[in-house]
Design a protein around this motif. Structure first.
Motif, mmCIF file in Angstrom:
data_model
loop_
_atom_site.group_PDB
_atom_site.id
_atom_site.type_symbol
_atom_site.label_atom_id
_atom_site.label_comp_id
_atom_site.label_asym_id
_atom_site.label_seq_id
_atom_site.Cartn_x
_atom_site.Cartn_y
_atom_site.Cartn_z
ATOM 1 N N LYS A 1 -6.627 80.925 -58.819
ATOM 2 C CA LYS A 1 -5.465 80.062 -59.094
ATOM 3 C C LYS A 1 -5.079 80.105 -60.577
ATOM 4 O O LYS A 1 -3.895 80.049 -60.918
ATOM 5 N N SER B 1 2.444 73.587 -54.780
ATOM 6 C CA SER B 1 3.892 73.570 -54.574
ATOM 7 C C SER B 1 4.609 72.860 -55.729
ATOM 8 O O SER B 1 5.331 73.502 -56.520
ATOM 9 N N SER B 2 4.425 71.547 -55.873
ATOM 10 C CA SER B 2 5.164 70.859 -56.941
ATOM 11 C C SER B 2 4.626 71.227 -58.312
ATOM 12 O O SER B 2 5.407 71.346 -59.277
ATOM 13 N N ILE C 1 3.311 61.859 -59.363
ATOM 14 C CA ILE C 1 4.015 62.587 -58.300
ATOM 15 C C ILE C 1 3.337 62.391 -56.947
ATOM 16 O O ILE C 1 3.996 62.139 -55.939
ATOM 17 N N GLY D 1 -8.082 74.887 -59.738
ATOM 18 C CA GLY D 1 -9.497 74.770 -59.385
ATOM 19 C C GLY D 1 -10.236 76.051 -59.085
ATOM 20 O O GLY D 1 -11.363 75.985 -58.580
ATOM 21 N N THR E 1 -4.922 71.058 -46.703
ATOM 22 C CA THR E 1 -5.844 70.258 -47.513
ATOM 23 C C THR E 1 -6.721 71.155 -48.391
ATOM 24 O O THR E 1 -7.464 70.659 -49.232
ATOM 25 N N THR F 1 11.553 68.075 -57.001
ATOM 26 C CA THR F 1 10.514 67.140 -57.429
ATOM 27 C C THR F 1 10.171 67.361 -58.903
ATOM 28 O O THR F 1 10.062 66.401 -59.687
ATOM 29 N N ALA G 1 11.422 61.763 -55.556
ATOM 30 C CA ALA G 1 12.559 62.673 -55.741
ATOM 31 C C ALA G 1 13.609 62.444 -54.657
ATOM 32 O O ALA G 1 13.815 63.273 -53.776
ATOM 33 N N VAL H 1 7.561 58.620 -59.676
ATOM 34 C CA VAL H 1 8.662 59.534 -59.310
ATOM 35 C C VAL H 1 8.756 59.632 -57.796
ATOM 36 O O VAL H 1 7.781 59.969 -57.128
ATOM 37 N N HIS I 1 -10.245 72.611 -63.702
ATOM 38 C CA HIS I 1 -10.679 71.200 -63.746
ATOM 39 C C HIS I 1 -12.133 71.047 -63.336
ATOM 40 O O HIS I 1 -12.747 70.002 -63.566
ATOM 41 N N VAL J 1 -0.753 62.448 -54.502
ATOM 42 C CA VAL J 1 -2.185 62.142 -54.371
ATOM 43 C C VAL J 1 -2.900 63.209 -53.543
ATOM 44 O O VAL J 1 -3.612 62.889 -52.588
ATOM 45 N N ALA J 2 -2.743 64.479 -53.916
ATOM 46 C CA ALA J 2 -3.356 65.544 -53.113
ATOM 47 C C ALA J 2 -4.872 65.413 -53.040
ATOM 48 O O ALA J 2 -5.496 65.910 -52.104
HETATM 49 N N1 LIG Z 1 6.980 62.091 -55.560
HETATM 50 C C1 LIG Z 1 7.677 62.974 -54.866
HETATM 51 O O1 LIG Z 1 8.902 62.920 -54.774
HETATM 52 C C2 LIG Z 1 6.912 64.105 -54.200
HETATM 53 C C3 LIG Z 1 7.548 65.280 -53.784
HETATM 54 C C4 LIG Z 1 6.772 66.306 -53.243
HETATM 55 C C5 LIG Z 1 5.371 66.122 -53.088
HETATM 56 N N2 LIG Z 1 4.816 64.943 -53.461
HETATM 57 C C6 LIG Z 1 3.377 64.694 -53.328
HETATM 58 O O2 LIG Z 1 2.658 65.521 -54.236
HETATM 59 C C7 LIG Z 1 1.353 65.774 -53.720
HETATM 60 C C8 LIG Z 1 1.083 67.265 -53.784
HETATM 61 O O3 LIG Z 1 2.003 67.945 -52.936
HETATM 62 P P1 LIG Z 1 2.184 69.521 -53.070
HETATM 63 O O4 LIG Z 1 3.089 69.935 -51.956
HETATM 64 O O5 LIG Z 1 2.476 69.889 -54.463
HETATM 65 O O6 LIG Z 1 0.698 69.973 -52.718
HETATM 66 P P2 LIG Z 1 -0.023 71.397 -52.782
HETATM 67 O O7 LIG Z 1 0.931 72.524 -52.889
HETATM 68 O O8 LIG Z 1 -0.952 71.398 -51.640
HETATM 69 O O9 LIG Z 1 -0.809 71.312 -54.167
HETATM 70 C C9 LIG Z 1 -1.731 70.302 -54.392
HETATM 71 C C10 LIG Z 1 -2.798 70.795 -55.356
HETATM 72 O O10 LIG Z 1 -3.697 69.711 -55.527
HETATM 73 C C11 LIG Z 1 -5.017 70.204 -55.725
HETATM 74 N N3 LIG Z 1 -5.970 69.416 -54.920
HETATM 75 C C12 LIG Z 1 -7.003 68.727 -55.390
HETATM 76 N N4 LIG Z 1 -7.664 68.114 -54.423
HETATM 77 C C13 LIG Z 1 -7.058 68.412 -53.293
HETATM 78 C C14 LIG Z 1 -7.268 68.074 -51.943
HETATM 79 N N5 LIG Z 1 -8.298 67.280 -51.548
HETATM 80 N N6 LIG Z 1 -6.404 68.561 -51.011
HETATM 81 C C15 LIG Z 1 -5.371 69.359 -51.381
HETATM 82 N N7 LIG Z 1 -5.121 69.721 -52.663
HETATM 83 C C16 LIG Z 1 -5.952 69.245 -53.599
HETATM 84 C C17 LIG Z 1 -5.022 71.659 -55.324
HETATM 85 O O11 LIG Z 1 -5.217 72.382 -56.511
HETATM 86 P P3 LIG Z 1 -6.645 72.930 -56.975
HETATM 87 O O12 LIG Z 1 -7.272 73.641 -55.808
HETATM 88 O O13 LIG Z 1 -6.277 73.821 -58.068
HETATM 89 O O14 LIG Z 1 -7.434 71.724 -57.396
HETATM 90 C C18 LIG Z 1 -3.613 71.949 -54.791
HETATM 91 O O15 LIG Z 1 -3.095 73.195 -55.251
HETATM 92 C C19 LIG Z 1 1.319 65.167 -52.322
HETATM 93 O O16 LIG Z 1 0.699 63.897 -52.393
HETATM 94 C C20 LIG Z 1 2.800 65.009 -51.970
HETATM 95 O O17 LIG Z 1 3.048 63.975 -51.049
HETATM 96 C C21 LIG Z 1 5.547 63.934 -54.011
#
Ligand SMILES: NC(=O)c1ccc[n+]([C@@H]2O[C@H](COP(=O)([O-])OP(=O)(O)OC[C@H]3O[C@@H](n4cnc5c(N)ncnc54)[C@H](OP(=O)(O)O)[C@@H]3O)[C@@H](O)[C@H]2O)c1
Length: 321
Positions: free
Chosen positions: A174, A149-150, A235, A170, A307, A124, A262, A260, A189, A237-238
């Motif tokens: 972290k 993760s991403s 990418i 946040g 979440t 990604t 991926a 994007v 943030h 909408v976490a």
């Molecule tokens: N476009 C693509 O090809 C692709 C590929 C993979 C993932 N994604 C998308 O990218 C997004 C993030 O995925 P990820 O696996 O990177 O997530 P992740 O590891 O859970 O990281 C998301 C980050 O977002 C922040 N955040 C802010 N508000 C949040 C909330 N209400 N719930 C959870 N996290 C929140 C958190 O950081 P803080 O605590 O520091 O604020 C968290 O570390 C998802 O929407 C996923 O579907 C897209």
């Protein structure tokens, strides 16, 4: 698996795995990477999934147990790759199918947990920063969700590509995590002054590229900090909300937004991408920042925690080697 709260909706099922078809590799799973998409899939909010039942888990590492004739892989190879989750075959299972085009032999020095959490995040980040932004050495990269993760993968790939990386997260825990993984600058943030802090760091110019897996208010603040000719890489909408784009603002301040997804290109192009990622991992430039490791039986609890995830890449340990 059906839609709903993970404790009620995720259940163990006895399965049989037919011989792999061309383009598939059947593995015995050792470890599987996890993330926010699991929460979206369990709740029925993931745009690409059909109706349940389906297996969860977008990526997995393990030992090849069967291949179709003509495969690049052999029985016994240790591999990691993207599962056939879009066809219902997830990684939280004793066996799963990997998509051959999105599978590599595990680079030397990578642990099983790191391998299980490598493919999705780094593929990604690559799609965002190389295929779509693209970012150039010397540019400033602002990464949202940088302890996730991403975001964590974009932080590392951005450094490997020669960018100056400002990591946004946040909590102090972290931010410390982001520093340990190579961020040049870190910003919380929740401090409420993100655009001013980015202006301080960049001498008033702003960030050339914003990598945004979060959306919502954090992304809105990041847009206020984008440089002329900047690109915001969309990418995910976490936060639950997409970035609020304003086309007049984009016009007046001269920046673009690039979406994007991926997904693989042609097999030849995809092979180049995975070889480059494997080479960067071999050199130690990319390394899955493993966070909490769950046991197979803890998958429902693991999903419910996505979440409000802890720093680093969440991984599920399935079977021992
Ligand atoms: N476009 C693509 O090809 C692709 C590929 C993979 C993932 N994604 C998308 O990218 C997004 C993030 O995925 P990820 O696996 O990177 O997530 P992740 O590891 O859970 O990281 C998301 C980050 O977002 C922040 N955040 C802010 N508000 C949040 C909330 N209400 N719930 C959870 N996290 C929140 C958190 O950081 P803080 O605590 O520091 O604020 C968290 O570390 C998802 O929407 C996923 O579907 C897209």
């Amino acid at each position: 698996m059906r839609f709903g709260a993970p404790a009620d909706s995720v259940e163990l099922q006895r399965m049989t795995w037919p011989e792999p078809a061309p383009g598939q590799v059947l593995i015995r799973v050792h470890a599987a990477g996890a993330g926010y998409p699991d929460a979206m899939m369990a709740a029925g909010h993931f745009p690409l999934m059909g109706d349940p039942p389906f297996g969860l888990g977008e990526e997995a590492a393990g030992e090849v147990v069967a291949v179709p004739s003509g495969s690049r892989f052999s029985v016994g190879d240790q591999v990691t790759g993207i599962t056939g989750f879009l066809d219902g075959w997830g990684g939280y299972a004793e066996y799963t199918y990997l998509r051959e085009e999105s599978t590599i032999r595990i680079p030397a020095g990578m642990t099983t947990e790191q391998a299980g959490g490598f493919p999705i995040a780094f593929r990604t980040a690559y799609a965002g920063l190389v295929d779509r932004a693209p970012i150039e050495a010397g540019e400033v990269l602002l990464v949202l969700g940088a302890a996730g993760s991403s975001g964590g993968a974009a932080l590392q790939l951005g450094k490997a590509l020669g960018a100056t990386v400002i990591a946004v997260a946040g909590s102090q825990e972290k931010l410390d995590f982001c520093k340990r993984h190579g961020a040049d600058h870190v910003l919380n943030h929740r401090s409420g002054d993100l655009p001013a802090r980015v202006a301080d760091i960049t001498g008033g110019r702003g960030a050339d590229v914003v990598f945004d897996p979060v959306g919502g208010e954090t992304a809105a603040a990041a847009l206020a900090a984008i440089a002329r000719n900047g690109r915001v890489v969309l990418i995910g909408v976490a936060s639950g909300k997409p970035v609020p784009l304003d086309s007049m603002d984009m016009l007046l301040r001269n920046y673009s937004a690039v979406g994007v997804l991926a997904t693989p290109g042609s097999p030849a192009a995809e092979a180049v991408v995975w070889q480059r990622l494997a080479d960067l991992a071999d050199r130690g430039a990319l390394s899955t920042p493993v966070g909490r490791v769950y046991d197979f039986r803890e998958v429902p609890e693991m999903i419910s925690r996505q979440t409000a995830p802890a720093p680093g890449k969440t991984v599920v340990r399935i079977t021992s080697e």
